[in-house]
Design a protein around this motif. Sequence first.
Motif, PDB file in Angstrom:
ATOM      1  N   HIS A   1       0.748  -1.166   0.100  1.00 26.60           N
ATOM      2  CA  HIS A   1       0.044  -0.025   0.048  1.00 26.60           C
ATOM      3  C   HIS A   1       1.065   1.208  -0.104  1.00 26.60           C
ATOM      4  N   LEU A   2       1.999   1.195   0.754  1.00 22.83           N
ATOM      5  CA  LEU A   2       2.807   2.442   0.650  1.00 22.83           C
ATOM      6  C   LEU A   2       3.592   2.555  -0.865  1.00 22.83           C
ATOM      7  N   SER A   3       3.880   1.330  -1.625  1.00 22.28           N
ATOM      8  CA  SER A   3       4.355   1.626  -2.913  1.00 22.28           C
ATOM      9  C   SER A   3       3.157   2.274  -3.833  1.00 22.28           C
ATOM     10  N   ARG A   4       1.889   1.823  -3.623  1.00 20.03           N
ATOM     11  CA  ARG A   4       0.599   2.333  -4.388  1.00 20.03           C
ATOM     12  C   ARG A   4       0.530   3.861  -3.978  1.00 20.03           C
ATOM     13  N   ALA A   5       0.651   4.350  -2.609  1.00 20.00           N
ATOM     14  CA  ALA A   5       0.340   5.748  -2.210  1.00 20.00           C
ATOM     15  C   ALA A   5       1.392   6.327  -2.968  1.00 20.00           C
ATOM     16  N   THR A   6       2.941   5.972  -2.763  1.00 19.25           N
ATOM     17  CA  THR A   6       3.954   6.791  -3.548  1.00 19.25           C
ATOM     18  C   THR A   6       3.781   6.859  -5.061  1.00 19.25           C
ATOM     19  N   ASN A   7       3.285   6.006  -5.683  1.00 19.88           N
ATOM     20  CA  ASN A   7       3.276   6.151  -7.071  1.00 19.88           C
ATOM     21  C   ASN A   7       2.101   7.158  -7.536  1.00 19.88           C
ATOM     22  N   LEU A   8       0.865   6.860  -6.770  1.00 20.64           N
ATOM     23  CA  LEU A   8      -0.138   7.888  -6.994  1.00 20.64           C
ATOM     24  C   LEU A   8       0.258   9.339  -6.520  1.00 20.64           C
ATOM     25  N   LEU A   9       1.142   9.438  -5.526  1.00 19.37           N
ATOM     26  CA  LEU A   9       1.531  10.600  -5.307  1.00 19.37           C
ATOM     27  C   LEU A   9       2.522  11.436  -6.408  1.00 19.37           C
ATOM     28  N   VAL A  10       3.347  10.582  -6.669  1.00 17.16           N
ATOM     29  CA  VAL A  10       4.196  10.802  -8.068  1.00 17.16           C
ATOM     30  C   VAL A  10       3.325  11.311  -9.189  1.00 17.16           C
ATOM     31  N   ASP A  11       2.262  10.569  -9.338  1.00 16.47           N
ATOM     32  CA  ASP A  11       1.546  10.801 -10.611  1.00 16.47           C
ATOM     33  C   ASP A  11       1.010  12.445 -10.331  1.00 16.47           C
ATOM     34  N   ARG A  12       0.417  12.588  -9.274  1.00 16.84           N
ATOM     35  CA  ARG A  12      -0.480  13.806  -8.778  1.00 16.84           C
ATOM     36  C   ARG A  12       0.484  15.055  -8.919  1.00 16.84           C
ATOM     37  N   ILE A  13       1.778  14.795  -8.389  1.00 14.10           N
ATOM     38  CA  ILE A  13       2.787  15.869  -8.674  1.00 14.10           C
ATOM     39  C   ILE A  13       3.252  16.088  -9.807  1.00 14.10           C
ATOM     40  N   SER A  14       3.176  15.027 -11.001  1.00  8.88           N
ATOM     41  CA  SER A  14       3.938  15.110 -12.306  1.00  8.88           C
ATOM     42  C   SER A  14       2.726  16.009 -13.066  1.00  8.88           C
ATOM     43  N   CYS A  15       1.486  15.977 -12.604  1.00 11.62           N
ATOM     44  CA  CYS A  15       0.459  16.641 -13.125  1.00 11.62           C
ATOM     45  C   CYS A  15       0.535  18.138 -13.148  1.00 11.62           C
ATOM     46  N   GLU A  16       1.473  18.749 -12.199  1.00  8.38           N
ATOM     47  CA  GLU A  16       1.609  20.101 -12.108  1.00  8.38           C
ATOM     48  C   GLU A  16       0.374  20.650 -11.425  1.00  8.38           C
ATOM     49  N   GLN A  17      -0.486  20.005 -10.549  1.00 11.04           N
ATOM     50  CA  GLN A  17      -1.611  20.597 -10.033  1.00 11.04           C
ATOM     51  C   GLN A  17      -1.423  21.253  -8.640  1.00 11.04           C
ATOM     52  N   VAL A  18      -1.851  21.860  -8.076  1.00 12.21           N
ATOM     53  CA  VAL A  18      -2.088  22.611  -6.803  1.00 12.21           C
ATOM     54  C   VAL A  18      -2.191  21.492  -5.887  1.00 12.21           C
ATOM     55  N   PRO A  19      -1.103  21.004  -5.012  1.00 16.84           N
ATOM     56  CA  PRO A  19      -1.415  19.871  -3.905  1.00 16.84           C
ATOM     57  C   PRO A  19      -2.695  20.199  -3.073  1.00 16.84           C
ATOM     58  N   SER A  20      -3.449  19.183  -3.049  1.00 20.78           N
ATOM     59  CA  SER A  20      -4.798  19.326  -2.252  1.00 20.78           C
ATOM     60  C   SER A  20      -4.345  19.098  -1.024  1.00 20.78           C
ATOM     61  N   ASP A  21      -5.456  19.410   0.016  1.00 23.23           N
ATOM     62  CA  ASP A  21      -5.535  18.839   1.312  1.00 23.23           C
ATOM     63  C   ASP A  21      -5.402  17.454   1.425  1.00 23.23           C
ATOM     64  N   ALA A  22      -5.952  16.653   0.525  1.00 23.58           N
ATOM     65  CA  ALA A  22      -5.716  15.091   0.750  1.00 23.58           C
ATOM     66  C   ALA A  22      -4.231  14.814   0.580  1.00 23.58           C
ATOM     67  N   MET A  23      -3.650  15.496  -0.253  1.00 20.63           N
ATOM     68  CA  MET A  23      -2.148  15.192  -0.903  1.00 20.63           C
ATOM     69  C   MET A  23      -1.112  15.383   0.470  1.00 20.63           C
ATOM     70  N   ILE A  24      -1.564  16.571   0.825  1.00 18.00           N
ATOM     71  CA  ILE A  24      -0.793  16.859   2.331  1.00 18.00           C
ATOM     72  C   ILE A  24      -1.125  15.821   3.218  1.00 18.00           C
ATOM     73  N   GLY A  25      -2.413  15.379   3.503  1.00 21.13           N
ATOM     74  CA  GLY A  25      -2.652  14.414   4.453  1.00 21.13           C
ATOM     75  C   GLY A  25      -1.809  13.086   4.083  1.00 21.13           C
ATOM     76  N   ALA A  26      -1.800  12.804   2.933  1.00 17.55           N
ATOM     77  CA  ALA A  26      -1.039  11.563   2.588  1.00 17.55           C
ATOM     78  C   ALA A  26       0.360  11.614   3.015  1.00 17.55           C
ATOM     79  N   VAL A  27       0.994  12.796   2.740  1.00 23.82           N
ATOM     80  CA  VAL A  27       2.424  12.756   3.196  1.00 23.82           C
ATOM     81  C   VAL A  27       2.681  12.679   4.313  1.00 23.82           C
ATOM     82  N   MET A  28       1.877  13.321   5.228  1.00 29.57           N
ATOM     83  CA  MET A  28       1.859  13.599   6.926  1.00 29.57           C
ATOM     84  C   MET A  28       1.751  12.176   7.499  1.00 29.57           C
ATOM     85  N   THR A  29       0.867  11.355   6.674  1.00 32.16           N
ATOM     86  CA  THR A  29       0.599   9.800   7.146  1.00 32.16           C
ATOM     87  C   THR A  29       1.839   9.170   6.878  1.00 32.16           C
ATOM     88  N   MET A  30       2.367   9.107   5.698  1.00 33.19           N
ATOM     89  CA  MET A  30       3.517   8.451   5.277  1.00 33.19           C
ATOM     90  C   MET A  30       4.631   8.582   6.316  1.00 33.19           C
TER      91      MET A  30
END
Length: 435
Positions: free
Chosen positions: A160-189
């Motif tokens: 699950h950590l690998s999946r979360a990391t891959n999803l996070l990288v995909d979101r960052i590569s889209c150059e979108q404004v980091p969402s609250d959920a992305m912030i929560g994911a990084v703090m959880t990790m």
Amino acid sequence: MNTGIINQQGLVFLNATGAPVLSRADSRQMRAHITKSNFAKRRQRISQVETKGGESNKQTTQQALHRRKRSQQKSQRAALDTNPTELPTTESPPCAPSLQLLRNFRYLVFLDIRPTVQDPVEKAWFDLITSEPVVFEASLAGGMRCWGPDKESQQNADLHLSRATNLLVDRISCEQVPSDAMIGAVMTMAFGERLADNDVAWNVHMEGLINMMQQRRHHGVSSLPPVFRSLIALDFMNHLLGFPRFYHLKVVDMLSSHGDQVLSKLAPIPADLSLLKTAVDAPETGHMGQTSHGVEEPLERVRLATRALREFNDPYVKATSRSLEIYLNLLWPLLFTIDLESVGSELKDAMSEFRIKACPYMDLTSPHYILGLLATEKDSEASAWFLDRIQGSVQVMRQRGWSDPLSVMKRGLVHEPHIHHQFTALLDDGINGLM
């Protein structure tokens, strides 16, 4: 044998060790549920708007979405005014998963067996976790990492950590404004890596959080949601004792420089405490830190800071404030004279106000419980409250195979031999089942 916590009937299956395991198919089902339901609901809304296009009060899709966004922002501002720990998420609320699905998820990640969550702040927290697959996967990784030390639980955590990391990288590569959920994911990790005692990976995640904060600020999002700032403030005592979960100096500096009043008060304290320890340990200083030339200035700054922190009404800040006062009194009772029992009771009251129920892993890495236990009289109501929380969490962890649930906290207490000695003496005095 079937594995996974979620099947079509919403049932929980356990592996041979008694730990629930999320299968690949079931995990895909949950992620698909979150993602597809959001898209389906969005298509439905757009279709409804387009259908009304021929009516006298017709409106374009863009106008409807713009009005909806303004309505959301207004509701979020109103909620924030009434509750400083409310989560002002920028995402649209997800299409709610089934009740049984959420119960299973809460049980796995938080060991929460309540049938429903009534508190609106806590509900907003769970809405945030299920709003994007990245934070959902990060939460599952943390839950499986702590579920048990067995090989299967740890392998599922890695998955699950690998999946979360891959999803996070995909979101960052889209150059979108980091969402609250992305912030929560990084703090959880980051929290998961702290529990695994992996300082390098913890720093990597926190540096990633800093980059996200910089991106958000570049797009006009000036700060973190209040609940995240509160968690960082609550983590101040962890920072002092050497096992921070969310308190990172660069994060604190960035928030302080942009007007966070609480962290601005907390940030200078560690340096002043270091000066105090050096001055108190000097040969010319009296027993237990009686005032000397090098003590007076940092002592006065710390006293002013503790008084200023008492002005904040946020329960997380109140807990930090009272824990700090207890900590200072235990180290230097002649320099920081307080009514220890009274402050310990205030700490209990503040922690009782927390709107989001903590999991056992959060409790067992929170020195506030130990400090509260040391501050309160044996057999008092406040002492029983602290002891009950610690014993309950220890029992849960031991049932899952963890031989030393307090290991992270004890590593931190070693940095303060005087407090560690008092805690050990308290355990030897009849508090069984903790060490």
